[in-house]
Design a protein around this motif. Structure first.
Motif, mmCIF file in Angstrom:
data_model
loop_
_atom_site.group_PDB
_atom_site.id
_atom_site.type_symbol
_atom_site.label_atom_id
_atom_site.label_comp_id
_atom_site.label_asym_id
_atom_site.label_seq_id
_atom_site.Cartn_x
_atom_site.Cartn_y
_atom_site.Cartn_z
ATOM 1 N N LEU A 66 0.508 -5.959 -8.405
ATOM 2 C CA LEU A 66 0.608 -4.727 -9.224
ATOM 3 C C LEU A 66 -0.911 -3.930 -8.958
ATOM 4 C CD1 LEU A 66 2.316 -5.394 -12.305
ATOM 5 C CD2 LEU A 66 3.057 -3.237 -10.791
ATOM 6 N N LEU A 67 -1.923 -4.716 -9.079
ATOM 7 C CA LEU A 67 -3.359 -3.910 -8.689
ATOM 8 C C LEU A 67 -3.038 -3.958 -7.672
ATOM 9 C CD1 LEU A 67 -5.895 -3.968 -9.758
ATOM 10 C CD2 LEU A 67 -6.490 -6.513 -8.860
ATOM 11 N N GLY A 68 -2.697 -4.091 -6.713
ATOM 12 C CA GLY A 68 -2.800 -3.658 -5.148
ATOM 13 C C GLY A 68 -2.211 -2.377 -4.737
ATOM 14 N N GLY A 69 -0.597 -1.756 -5.519
ATOM 15 C CA GLY A 69 -0.336 -0.785 -5.379
ATOM 16 C C GLY A 69 -0.892 0.113 -6.575
ATOM 17 N N ARG A 70 -1.961 -0.235 -7.518
ATOM 18 C CA ARG A 70 -2.293 1.523 -8.228
ATOM 19 C C ARG A 70 -3.300 1.172 -7.284
ATOM 20 N NH1 ARG A 70 -0.689 4.855 -10.161
ATOM 21 N NH2 ARG A 70 -1.277 6.400 -12.503
ATOM 22 N N ALA A 71 -4.051 0.258 -6.673
ATOM 23 C CA ALA A 71 -5.254 0.510 -5.796
ATOM 24 C C ALA A 71 -4.678 1.068 -4.765
ATOM 25 C CB ALA A 71 -6.112 -0.361 -5.573
ATOM 26 N N ALA A 72 -3.723 0.689 -4.162
ATOM 27 C CA ALA A 72 -2.760 2.069 -3.142
ATOM 28 C C ALA A 72 -3.234 3.552 -3.718
ATOM 29 C CB ALA A 72 -2.245 1.679 -2.713
ATOM 30 N N ASP A 73 -2.768 3.491 -4.841
ATOM 31 C CA ASP A 73 -2.272 5.095 -5.339
ATOM 32 C C ASP A 73 -3.876 6.204 -5.085
ATOM 33 O OD1 ASP A 73 0.132 5.274 -5.485
ATOM 34 O OD2 ASP A 73 0.863 4.254 -7.534
ATOM 35 N N ALA A 115 -1.759 -10.049 1.680
ATOM 36 C CA ALA A 115 -0.583 -9.480 1.794
ATOM 37 C C ALA A 115 -0.196 -8.481 0.139
ATOM 38 C CB ALA A 115 0.836 -10.992 1.824
ATOM 39 N N ALA A 116 -0.829 -8.870 -0.964
ATOM 40 C CA ALA A 116 -0.247 -8.303 -1.875
ATOM 41 C C ALA A 116 -1.434 -7.160 -1.817
ATOM 42 C CB ALA A 116 -1.160 -9.094 -2.940
ATOM 43 N N LEU A 117 -2.402 -6.999 -1.266
ATOM 44 C CA LEU A 117 -2.980 -5.733 -1.034
ATOM 45 C C LEU A 117 -2.010 -5.006 -0.132
ATOM 46 C CD1 LEU A 117 -6.893 -6.359 -0.726
ATOM 47 C CD2 LEU A 117 -5.143 -5.607 -2.810
ATOM 48 N N LEU A 118 -1.510 -5.667 0.898
ATOM 49 C CA LEU A 118 -1.096 -4.911 2.341
ATOM 50 C C LEU A 118 0.871 -4.717 1.750
ATOM 51 C CD1 LEU A 118 -0.476 -4.625 5.458
ATOM 52 C CD2 LEU A 118 0.771 -6.915 5.526
ATOM 53 N N ALA A 119 1.555 -5.696 1.111
ATOM 54 C CA ALA A 119 2.829 -4.578 0.855
ATOM 55 C C ALA A 119 3.329 -3.620 0.580
ATOM 56 C CB ALA A 119 3.425 -6.329 -0.200
ATOM 57 N N PRO A 120 2.702 -3.588 -0.909
ATOM 58 C CA PRO A 120 3.111 -2.075 -1.637
ATOM 59 C C PRO A 120 1.909 -0.988 -1.465
ATOM 60 C CG PRO A 120 1.302 -3.719 -2.813
ATOM 61 C CD PRO A 120 1.660 -4.444 -1.929
ATOM 62 N N ALA A 121 1.177 -0.430 -0.449
ATOM 63 C CA ALA A 121 0.468 -0.196 0.226
ATOM 64 C C ALA A 121 1.566 0.771 1.115
ATOM 65 C CB ALA A 121 -1.016 -0.459 0.635
ATOM 66 N N ALA A 122 2.349 -0.686 2.046
ATOM 67 C CA ALA A 122 3.080 -0.006 3.251
ATOM 68 C C ALA A 122 4.033 0.160 2.656
ATOM 69 C CB ALA A 122 2.888 -1.514 3.893
ATOM 70 N N LEU A 123 5.403 -0.026 1.657
ATOM 71 C CA LEU A 123 6.133 0.664 0.881
ATOM 72 C C LEU A 123 5.795 1.586 0.502
ATOM 73 C CD1 LEU A 123 9.032 0.475 0.190
ATOM 74 C CD2 LEU A 123 8.519 -0.832 -1.801
ATOM 75 N N SER A 124 4.626 1.797 -0.147
ATOM 76 C CA SER A 124 4.564 3.876 -1.082
ATOM 77 C C SER A 124 3.959 4.560 0.196
ATOM 78 C CB SER A 124 2.667 3.141 -1.779
ATOM 79 O OG SER A 124 1.625 3.007 -1.137
ATOM 80 N N ILE A 125 4.070 4.435 1.142
ATOM 81 C CA ILE A 125 3.566 4.864 2.310
ATOM 82 C C ILE A 125 4.084 5.223 3.156
ATOM 83 C CG2 ILE A 125 2.469 5.490 5.371
ATOM 84 C CD1 ILE A 125 0.360 3.409 4.414
ATOM 85 N N LEU A 126 5.485 4.805 3.007
ATOM 86 C CA LEU A 126 7.146 4.805 3.898
ATOM 87 C C LEU A 126 7.019 6.225 2.455
ATOM 88 C CD1 LEU A 126 9.944 2.873 4.465
ATOM 89 C CD2 LEU A 126 10.290 4.209 2.886
ATOM 90 N N THR A 127 7.564 6.027 1.505
ATOM 91 C CA THR A 127 8.200 6.740 0.123
ATOM 92 C C THR A 127 7.591 7.871 0.114
ATOM 93 O OG1 THR A 127 8.391 4.677 -1.178
ATOM 94 C CG2 THR A 127 8.779 7.049 -2.121
ATOM 95 N N THR A 128 6.313 8.157 0.119
ATOM 96 C CA THR A 128 5.671 8.879 -0.042
ATOM 97 C C THR A 128 5.558 10.297 2.313
ATOM 98 O OG1 THR A 128 3.044 8.522 1.084
ATOM 99 C CG2 THR A 128 3.945 9.262 -0.903
ATOM 100 N N THR A 129 6.520 9.389 2.990
ATOM 101 C CA THR A 129 6.298 9.848 4.823
ATOM 102 C C THR A 129 7.466 10.799 4.132
ATOM 103 O OG1 THR A 129 4.670 8.237 5.225
ATOM 104 C CG2 THR A 129 6.099 8.863 7.409
ATOM 105 N N PHE A 130 8.551 10.266 4.027
ATOM 106 C CA PHE A 130 9.187 10.588 4.100
ATOM 107 C C PHE A 130 10.567 11.073 2.733
ATOM 108 C CE2 PHE A 130 9.610 6.663 7.162
ATOM 109 C CZ PHE A 130 9.749 7.453 8.107
ATOM 110 N N GLU A 131 11.510 12.015 2.213
ATOM 111 C CA GLU A 131 11.364 12.649 1.912
ATOM 112 C C GLU A 131 12.352 12.070 1.020
ATOM 113 O OE1 GLU A 131 12.187 17.004 2.488
ATOM 114 O OE2 GLU A 131 10.090 17.369 3.330
ATOM 115 N N GLU A 132 13.024 11.777 -0.555
ATOM 116 C CA GLU A 132 13.497 11.613 -1.059
ATOM 117 C C GLU A 132 15.311 11.746 -0.086
ATOM 118 O OE1 GLU A 132 15.684 10.157 -5.106
ATOM 119 O OE2 GLU A 132 13.518 11.212 -5.506
#
Length: 487
Positions: A66-73, A115-132
């Motif tokens: 969770l910390l890694g995900g918010r840090a990515a934002d 892994a905790a820093l990498l995984a949420p950042a990767a998924l959030s990049i995917l989310t912001t790269t491809f439109e819903e």
């Protein structure tokens, strides 16, 4: 026109980079299992200390997501992705050259943090790269297939590398992949941050949730080893619960929460995370028990055990395209319900595993049904967990999905281990056989699989039950997309 085509192609190359990184992370949750006996011998681990090779990774990974995900934002998604990738790759190298029990445990902790820093950042990049919509669903379908098959592939690859080379290579294999992904990231991944009018960091929330989740994973691991009724286990669980409750209170009052509780108003997101928690409990524990069954009861080698999982892995990968298409048309709710019911049928088939089992008659059918089922769970779950999420919350929503899956896995393994051990002991006492006799072990596994099947059935009801029923895409809109791509 040419620039648009290049841009579309670049997105899919970017997805390949993100998926490769995610595959490494998921792989490392399971790849160590089949190598543990060899690690124990080479590094002179105690039996109790050996569990920490897995636990050290899980505590940091599950606790910091969770910390890694918010840090990515807040700090930049590509920046956190690359930082996590560097830490993960370097610690993988250190794991492979570890010289003692303490050094391997320490390096595995660093790997879990990466892994905790990498995984949420990767998924959030995917989310912001491809439109819903259809395009993101296709990308998430690939992502879900990799996530769903990664654990099974980890057992397969771990067995092959351990048998062909040595246990060190289960870690060394991450280094060249990590280096390649790191080299491509600046060219293929676009930097992005949450569009917020502040850059405040919720320190109190970060400390409370990270401490609470780490303590919870530790408590669950201790409970599976030393019992649930001990004062130590009760104290650890109470401490974890207190920290998590404190986190909720802090988030309700914080002007810049690390986990904005408003995202739970999205019913599909909430249902997907419930499904993630419960399916994680059944899937991770399933792999753990089946590995023990094949090695301790059927006496498979590490390579044979890994090869046995090929059916499960291929079933998920081959059905991923169908799953993604059905989700795009029908929404994640019905697809995930059917998938989880199929996965539960697979778990029930494991309750019939005999002492003198045969792979194709006893294990193969359950792997096939369970693998197809999980392809219809992981993909709609990944899509649903990010449906309707605002770009500013992409990192934290990604971290939440990974967190619920990892915490669910820790709970499932702890519960399944306790039940299997307890009923194995009861059987051994009642029938006057050894605790490690095949009959006693198989009986314990049966009871544990019945428990996991009950969790799977609950997941099929609760997770999809909370999701919002979605309408299929309008035909005119779908035709418009096709025309735009053709142009």
């Amino acid at each position: 026109m040419v620039d648009r085509i290049i841009s579309k192609r670049r997105r899919w190359f970017a997805l390949a980079v993100l998926v490769a990184a995610q595959f490494m992370v998921v792989l490392d949750v399971a790849i160590v299992n089949v190598a543990l006996p060899t690690i124990k011998t080479d590094l002179h681990f105690s039996q109790e200390g050996l569990q920490w090779v897995i636990t050290a990774y899980s505590i940091l990974f599950g606790g910091v997501l969770l910390l890694g995900g918010r840090a990515a934002d807040l700090l930049g998604r590509r920046r956190m992705f690359m930082a996590g990738l560097v830490l993960f790759s370097v610690s993988s190298l250190l794991d492979g050259i570890a010289w003692s029990e303490g050094s391997l445990i320490a390096f595995r902790s660093l790997q879990g943090l990466g892994a905790a820093l990498l995984a949420p950042a990767a998924l959030s990049i995917l989310t912001t790269t491809f439109e819903e919509g259809r395009e993101r669903n296709l990308a998430l379908g690939i992502w879900g297939a990799v996530s769903g098959s990664g654990a099974a592939a980890g057992v397969l690859l771990g067995g092959a590398l351990t048998s062909a080379f040595s246990w060190s290579w289960i870690f060394f294999v991450n280094v060249p992949v990590g280096a390649l992904v790191l080299a491509l990231s600046p060219f293929l991944l676009r930097e992005s941050r949450a569009d917020l009018n502040h850059r405040h960091f919720d320190t109190q929330g970060a400390v409370s949730i990270t401490g609470g989740l780490m303590l919870l994973v530790y408590a669950l691991t201790r409970a599976s080893q030393h019992g649930w009724a001990t004062a130590e286990t009760a104290g650890l669980l109470a401490g974890a619960a207190a920290l998590i409750v404190a986190f909720v209170v802090i988030e309700l009052r914080s002007p810049a929460p690390i986990l904005p509780l408003r995202i739970f108003r999205l019913r599909t997101l909430s249902g997907s995370n419930v499904l993630s928690l419960l399916s994680g409990a059944s899937v991770f524990a399933q792999f753990f028990l089946l590995t023990l069954y094949m090695q301790q009861v059927l006496h498979y080698s590490a390579l044979q055990t890994g090869a046995a999982y090929l059916t499960f892995t291929l079933a998920i990968i081959l059905m991923a395209g169908i799953s993604q298409n059905v989700v795009t048309r029908s929404g994640p709710k019905p697809v995930s319900a059917v998938g989880m019911l199929m996965a539960t049928v697979g778990l029930l088939l494991y309750t019939q595993l005999p002492v003198h089992g045969h792979y194709f008659w006893n294990i193969f059918p359950a792997f096939l049904v369970g693998g197809i089922g999980m392809s219809f769970v992981f993909i709609p779950m990944s899509i649903g967990a990010l449906a309707g999420v605002e770009p500013r919350d992409a990192g934290v929503a990604s971290g939440l999905l990974n967190t619920t899956q990892q915490i669910g896995g820790a709970i499932g393994v702890a519960v399944a281990t306790t039940i299997a051990t307890t009923y194995t002991s009861h059987f051994a006492t009642a029938h006057h056989v050894g605790s490690f006799s095949p009959a006693a072990l198989t009986h314990g596994f049966h009871v544990a699989f019945y428990t996991l099947a009950a969790i799977g059935f609950a997941a099929a009801l609760l997770g999809p039950g909370l999701m919002q029923r979605e309408q299929a895409a309008e035909p005119a809109f779908a035709e418009l997309e096709v025309l735009e791509e053709a142009a």
